[in-house]
Design a protein around this motif. Sequence first.
Motif, PDB file in Angstrom:
ATOM      1  N   ARG A  24     -10.806 -23.365 -18.658  1.00 24.17           N
ATOM      2  CA  ARG A  24      -9.370 -23.499 -18.383  1.00 24.17           C
ATOM      3  C   ARG A  24      -8.571 -22.459 -19.146  1.00 24.17           C
ATOM      4  O   ARG A  24      -7.601 -21.895 -18.640  1.00 24.17           O
ATOM      5  N   LYS A  25      -8.967 -22.206 -20.384  1.00 25.11           N
ATOM      6  CA  LYS A  25      -8.254 -21.199 -21.170  1.00 25.11           C
ATOM      7  C   LYS A  25      -8.438 -19.806 -20.575  1.00 25.11           C
ATOM      8  O   LYS A  25      -7.503 -19.003 -20.531  1.00 25.11           O
ATOM      9  N   SER A  29      -6.248 -19.501 -17.589  1.00 30.70           N
ATOM     10  CA  SER A  29      -4.862 -19.332 -18.017  1.00 30.70           C
ATOM     11  C   SER A  29      -4.587 -17.887 -18.427  1.00 30.70           C
ATOM     12  O   SER A  29      -3.636 -17.270 -17.943  1.00 30.70           O
ATOM     13  N   MET A  78      -4.810 -15.496 -15.299  1.00 22.65           N
ATOM     14  CA  MET A  78      -3.681 -15.552 -14.367  1.00 22.65           C
ATOM     15  C   MET A  78      -2.416 -14.989 -14.999  1.00 22.65           C
ATOM     16  O   MET A  78      -1.636 -14.287 -14.359  1.00 22.65           O
ATOM     17  N   LEU A  79      -2.213 -15.293 -16.281  1.00 25.52           N
ATOM     18  CA  LEU A  79      -1.003 -14.791 -16.924  1.00 25.52           C
ATOM     19  C   LEU A  79      -1.050 -13.259 -17.048  1.00 25.52           C
ATOM     20  O   LEU A  79      -0.028 -12.587 -16.872  1.00 25.52           O
ATOM     21  N   THR A 137      -0.023 -11.910 -13.726  1.00 25.87           N
ATOM     22  CA  THR A 137       1.428 -11.868 -13.482  1.00 25.87           C
ATOM     23  C   THR A 137       2.038 -10.665 -14.205  1.00 25.87           C
ATOM     24  O   THR A 137       2.947 -10.022 -13.690  1.00 25.87           O
ATOM     25  N   GLY A 138       1.514 -10.356 -15.395  1.00 29.87           N
ATOM     26  CA  GLY A 138       2.008  -9.180 -16.112  1.00 29.87           C
ATOM     27  C   GLY A 138       1.761  -7.913 -15.326  1.00 29.87           C
ATOM     28  O   GLY A 138       2.623  -7.031 -15.249  1.00 29.87           O
ATOM     29  N   CYS A 188       1.508  -7.710 -12.073  1.00 29.62           N
ATOM     30  CA  CYS A 188       2.470  -7.732 -10.962  1.00 29.62           C
ATOM     31  C   CYS A 188       3.804  -7.137 -11.402  1.00 29.62           C
ATOM     32  O   CYS A 188       4.390  -6.299 -10.712  1.00 29.62           O
ATOM     33  N   ALA A 189       4.278  -7.581 -12.567  1.00 31.43           N
ATOM     34  CA  ALA A 189       5.562  -7.091 -13.060  1.00 31.43           C
ATOM     35  C   ALA A 189       5.489  -5.593 -13.318  1.00 31.43           C
ATOM     36  O   ALA A 189       6.401  -4.838 -12.951  1.00 31.43           O
ATOM     37  N   VAL A 193       3.465  -3.357 -11.966  1.00 33.68           N
ATOM     38  CA  VAL A 193       3.386  -2.611 -10.714  1.00 33.68           C
ATOM     39  C   VAL A 193       4.773  -2.494 -10.086  1.00 33.68           C
ATOM     40  O   VAL A 193       5.203  -1.414  -9.671  1.00 33.68           O
ATOM     41  N   SER A 194       5.513  -3.633 -10.048  1.00 35.89           N
ATOM     42  CA  SER A 194       6.837  -3.626  -9.406  1.00 35.89           C
ATOM     43  C   SER A 194       7.774  -2.651 -10.097  1.00 35.89           C
ATOM     44  O   SER A 194       8.491  -1.891  -9.443  1.00 35.89           O
ATOM     45  N   VAL A 195       7.754  -2.663 -11.441  1.00 33.01           N
ATOM     46  CA  VAL A 195       8.675  -1.788 -12.160  1.00 33.01           C
ATOM     47  C   VAL A 195       8.236  -0.333 -12.060  1.00 33.01           C
ATOM     48  O   VAL A 195       9.066   0.568 -11.931  1.00 33.01           O
ATOM     49  N   VAL A 243       7.037   1.166  -9.648  1.00 36.66           N
ATOM     50  CA  VAL A 243       7.462   1.767  -8.387  1.00 36.66           C
ATOM     51  C   VAL A 243       8.744   2.573  -8.591  1.00 36.66           C
ATOM     52  O   VAL A 243       8.892   3.673  -8.070  1.00 36.66           O
TER      53      VAL A 243
END
Lengths: 283, 329
Positions: free
Chosen positions: A8-9, A12, A15-16, A19-20, A22-23, A25-27, A29
């Motif tokens: 589980r750890k 966690s 996935m976290l 998300t980092g 993702c952020a 990649v978006s920035v 651009v």
Amino acid sequence: MSLRLRWRKFVSHFMLTLTGICALVSVSVLFLILGYLVFNGGTSINWAFFTRLPTPVGETGGGMANAIIGSAKLLLAASLLGVPIGFLGGVHLAEFSGAKVASVVRYAADLLNGVPSIVIGIFAYSVAVLPFKRFSTLAGAFALGLMMIPITLRSTEEFLKGVPVMLREGAMALGASKWRTITSVIVPAAYRGILTAILLALARVAGEAAPLLFTAFGNRFWSPGWRQPTAALPEMIYRYAGSPYEDWHRQAWAAGLVLLGLILIINILARTILSRGISVPRS
Amino acid sequence: VATAHPTLQSAGPVVGSRSFLSRLRDGDEIARLITFLFAASVVLITVLLVYELWINSALPRQKFGWHFLVTQVWDPVMDDYGALPFVYGTLVSSTVALLIAVPLGIGASIFLAELAPARISDTLQFFIDLLAAVPSVIYGLLGMFIVIPFVRATLYPALNGAFGFLPIFKGPSYGPGFAAAGIILAIMVIPYIISVSREVLLSVPRDQREAALALGSTRWESTWKVVVPFAKPGIMGSIFLALARALGETMAVTMVIGNTPQIKASLFAPGYSIAAVIANEFTEATGDLYLQSLVALGLVLFLLTFLLNGLARLLIIVTTQKGSGRGNQ
């Protein structure tokens, strides 16, 4: 630690981290776009771009002086339409109107804000081009001005409502009329936020090409006065990028760099200096 | 008139004690009237916009009726018009855009709202706001000179080679098409998804997270099983908002979709979108039926975005109010 907890750890953390990414990649651009434009536009930009008219088709050289002036004229006239309606309408909503009127106006403004820019273009064509039977700077400015109204109106209302009640009561207690209170106390207290919103609205319509295609139409020459078709930077980028000429592509990049530079500078200045400590509503 | 119900003054103290005449002299009533005219003009403009779209699309509505929406022909020579290829292109390119933008955008907004320290989150959000300010014509420029070559040289060979048996990856590719338009649209709508979702996630009350953590869930479990479900309607709202933007986007799509009115299963085939056909053909439209068919397309686009925006706004308001309402307890 049990195997299950370890799993589980791991999930966690995994996935976290994702998300980092993702952020990131978006920035990134944004920086890719900027880098590419600076690289391509920077090598194509020259003095002639700012000072010369477009050359005849097929001839290299020339610039976009007429489009730069055209954009400036369009934005000036658009502000003259959009800012008073948005600002005074916002004053009415925040200070004078009852709840019913306010909700109707707010609804209309939100609706207008969501209308695709090309549909705004159709509307401007049918009320500002067809009756006069000519494409003109004024028709283009009408379309852009319409797009400025909702942002200006909603943010004026928000910022006026954000002024502390104590300020109002202080002014009223001194015997000032309501109008006097608004002009000398409330608006000065809220002006930085409102100005920020107006600048952001201006930056937004500065990059619009779609509503200009059949209102301002475009022009390869100077556009004297207000009743002739005019070129504008975004519209020139569109036409030049789609052309088969290498030199026009080069100029489209240069125009893209100038346009994006202007828009980003307005955004950065408005968001950092002017609105320090104010949360700016997003359009 | 206003003296009769001073309680209607929403903000500010009660001014009912002063007579109508004195307020008239002070300019209050004049100011009220003038600002009212400006506020009313916003409503008037919006009504006029809908009216003009309706009136100017009367011919195709009479001639084709609902068939307009399901006919595939777009033939200015024979004066026969149907909207289906454009509706199809708009929907397909927007769907591709959402498939890319939604996971990325939601992931990024979770990072910004749940994980990143406030300072980093605000800085990144600042860049996201700048990204939202980039004009669409510049996205179109980048689409023509970066995305189209990328699709032709890298994406198409890879997907066609691996999954060429699927109809959506079959057939030849010249570069422009639904895939290129979808990629550019995805980049354009990501900032909207991030900004709104982040705000919605931030409005989820703190005790929700703490309760989950106290029960022994990991950070990710509390985020994914408690916080995200709580914010779900608002996140859906951000997606609808992004969809409305994608549907109405004109310049960037016009520059990369290929501008061919056809319905092809392959994502690499060129297509057309509603906004793009209006942008390309409006000034050249000869004949009333041709022009009015384009206006009718504009009306379809208007109604689509109108419905989506309304739905999005409702979902976002419901979520943020639920959040702040719980937070105040």
